[in-house]
Design an enzyme around this catalytic site. Structure first.
Site, PDB file in Angstrom:
ATOM      1  N   LYS A  75       0.841  -1.199   0.000  1.00  0.00           N
ATOM      2  CA  LYS A  75       0.000   0.000   0.000  1.00  0.00           C
ATOM      3  C   LYS A  75       0.879   1.254   0.000  1.00  0.00           C
ATOM      4  O   LYS A  75       1.961   1.256   0.624  1.00  0.00           O
ATOM      5  CB  LYS A  75      -0.922  -0.017   1.228  1.00  0.00           C
ATOM      6  N   SER A  77      -9.864   2.021   2.673  1.00  0.00           N
ATOM      7  CA  SER A  77      -8.931   2.755   1.853  1.00  0.00           C
ATOM      8  C   SER A  77      -7.938   1.892   1.093  1.00  0.00           C
ATOM      9  O   SER A  77      -7.305   2.374   0.156  1.00  0.00           O
ATOM     10  CB  SER A  77      -8.145   3.740   2.716  1.00  0.00           C
ATOM     11  N   SER A 107     -10.291  -0.491   6.749  1.00  0.00           N
ATOM     12  CA  SER A 107      -9.661  -0.257   5.442  1.00  0.00           C
ATOM     13  C   SER A 107      -9.008  -1.481   4.818  1.00  0.00           C
ATOM     14  O   SER A 107      -8.605  -1.429   3.653  1.00  0.00           O
ATOM     15  CB  SER A 107      -8.615   0.856   5.558  1.00  0.00           C
TER      16      SER A 107
END
Lengths: 467, 93
Positions: free
Chosen positions: A65, A140, A164
């Site tokens: 990420k 997210s 997330s």
């Protein structure tokens, strides 16, 4: 389905694998990848091709990420304000992946500073859900979920502050694990809300999630909130995991099986799982947990308050983007932050500063901290009578791109995942079917503090039942 | 009720400059969110203590100094000269 095991058993050379993935990424249309670690990946692949490494995951590609640091590589958190920023150090979780032999391939798209549930707040634009490109992948960690769901890589790292990892995993039909707060070092994770953030794996299978968890977990002197506890090394066997479900006490919050909160098709899918669990010998226990609305309110006080503090460092002086046209220091900072941050981030910064400001602190922040303590006590009490809690991961399946939910609607979409972060307990989302539009439905299983072994075994058993 | 004037002050406090058009939008959105927070005011708290950091062992564990350089002995640590792996490749070629 590309699993970690399939890569370990592959006869293809590491460099060929890496080149193939990088080529696929360049033509990928999901907008899930925002950058690649070409040089690093190639060097590692050549090394593993040239040596007989005893590293357990030598040559397995993984996506990272865009809020996890790798030394000398870009990290932008999906934000304009960190454009061009290269990290001077490597996150502990990523370092542990490197030590275990994984090859980081790419940076994945994400909601700006992990603030969002649809991956539409990224400066790079929205990610498309590989299951249905007209839908959001969740957020997210939407990019991480999408690269796994699209079979670009077998695994990815995400971060979970209010759901997330689990929510995008549910939307994309993959597995996402949020470990106990304090299990995985946050050193090198760009902070959003420090008392809630946790790094975790996103994979196709529970076994892969367990393997990845065992690599990244553990005490880290660089993160004072990590706990010195032995990390379980799980060898999961499907038959044994299914058999172990017999006699397990599975709690179900009735509030999360109400069609005023959760879509009826999702409720039906969860009830199907409960039936199968009962048939496997588990005891299903209804739980009267009535704190979900309060938990959302608590979260959206505490998280923005912490974010307002954490993001104050991005002022154009030390990191990434700067408005160099400004005439004074104050103007430079204000205009840099004004153009560098997106709307959602600015909204949360102002909300955070509001609830922390004199006159409102006790009414909002103080009250939320008390509510958080109460919620932890309720979880403690619940885990005296159950081994795990089962619920939907999300109230709906993946919604349309550009649906433009108002902020409050978007926040309420996290109602099932937020309490887990507030309490700090571990939870996993696994796929448990699809709705009438063939969109994946996620089942959230929550475990006791630091009982990832028990949680993963139950999840593996349910995965076995459903397959 | 958050007013555009309050947003202007909040923006200043947050080191942000917000356009007047955005002030009205933020005012409406923050008002909506803060109205929802009223569920906390209506909630009757149990006898709960504030608990952060979350786990009691965070408070009670006995910390001791650890040499970070020794923590990850197998690590691929980059140096100013670059990544260590290519040296191995070069040696083999």
């Amino acid at each position: 389905m590309n699993t970690i095991t399939s890569y370990l058993n592959s006869n293809q050379g590491c460099r060929d694998t890496v080149d193939s993935i990088l080529n696929t990424i360049r033509s990928d249309e999901h907008n899930a990848v925002v950058g690649t670690y070409d040089h690093l990946a190639a060097q590692l692949a050549d090394y593993y091709d040239a040596t007989q490494s005893d590293r357990p995951f030598a040559g397995v590609p993984i996506a990272i990420k865009d809020n996890l640091c790798i030394q000398n590589e870009l990290v932008t958190c999906g934000s304009q304000i960190l454009s061009g920023y290269h990290s001077p150090y490597t996150a502990t979780a990523v370092q542990k992946l490197l030590d275990a032999g994984f090859i980081p391939i790419c940076r994945t798209n994400m909601d700006e500073f992990a603030m969002g549930s649809s991956n539409e707040t990224s400066v790079y634009g929205p990610v498309k859900n590989p299951v249905n490109p007209t839908r959001v992948p969740g957020g997210s960690s939407g990019g991480s979920a999408a690269v796994v769901a699209a079979n670009l890589v077998p695994a990815a790292l995400g971060s979970d502050t209010g759901g997330s990892i689990r929510q995008p995993a549910a939307f994309c039909g993959i597995v996402g694990l949020k470990p106990t707060y304090g299990r995985v070092s946050r050193y090198g994770l760009v902070a959003f809300a420090s008392s809630l953030d946790q790094i975790g794996p996103m994979t196709h299978t529970v076994s892969d999630a367990a393997a990845l968890f065992s690599v990244i977990a553990g005490h880290d002197p660089s993160d004072a909130t990590t706990i010195e506890k032995p990390v379980p090394k799980l060898t999961l066997n499907t038959e044994q995991s299914i058999q172990s479900l017999a006699g397990k006490r599975i709690g179900v919050p009735t509030a999360l099986l109400s069609d005023s909160v959760i879509h009826p098709e999702i409720i039906q899918a969860i009830r199907n799982v409960l039936d199968q669990l009962a048939n496997a010998g588990a005891d299903i226990i209804e739980l009267d947990m009535q704190f979900f609305d309060e938990a959302v309110a608590t979260y959206y006080i505490l998280a923005p308050a912490e974010a307002a503090s954490n993001l104050s460092r991005f002022d154009g002086v030390r990191y990434g983007y700067r408005n160099s046209q400004a005439q004074t220091m104050q103007t430079m900072m204000q205009t840099t932050r004004e153009t560098g941050f997106g709307h959602e981030v600015k909204r949360r910064i102002m909300l955070g500063n509001y609830v922390l400001s004199s006159g409102y602190y006790d009414a909002y922040y103080g009250k939320a901290q008390i509510m958080r303590g109460e919620l932890c006590q309720q979880y403690t009490k619940v885990f005296e009578s159950v081994d795990a809690i089962v619920s939907p991961t999300t109230p709906t399946t993946a919604f349309e791109l550009g649906a433009h939910l108002d902020p409050l609607q978007m926040y309420l979409a996290d109602i099932a995942t937020i309490p887990v972060n507030l309490a700090g307990v571990p939870a996993i989302s696994i796929p448990c079917g699809t709705d009438s539009q063939q969109l994946p439905i996620g089942l959230q299983i929550t475990g006791n503090w630091f009982d990832e072994a028990g949680l993963l075994t139950i999840a593996h058993g349910i995965e076995g039942l459903l397959s | 009720m958050i007013t555009p004037e309050a947003i202007r002050k909040l923006a200043e406090l947050s080191a942000l400059s917000v356009s007047s058009a955005d002030e009205a939008v933020y005012a409406q959105q923050l008002t909506q969110v803060l109205d929802y927070m009223d569920v906390l005011r209506q909630h009757t708290p149990l006898d709960a203590r504030i608990s952060w950091p979350i786990h009691k062992e965070t408070h009670t564990r006995s910390d001791h100094a650890v040499n970070l350089n020794g923590e990850l002995p197998q690590g691929f640590h980059r140096t100013r000269d670059g990544f260590p792996v290519p040296k191995i490749s070069t040696a083999q070629s």
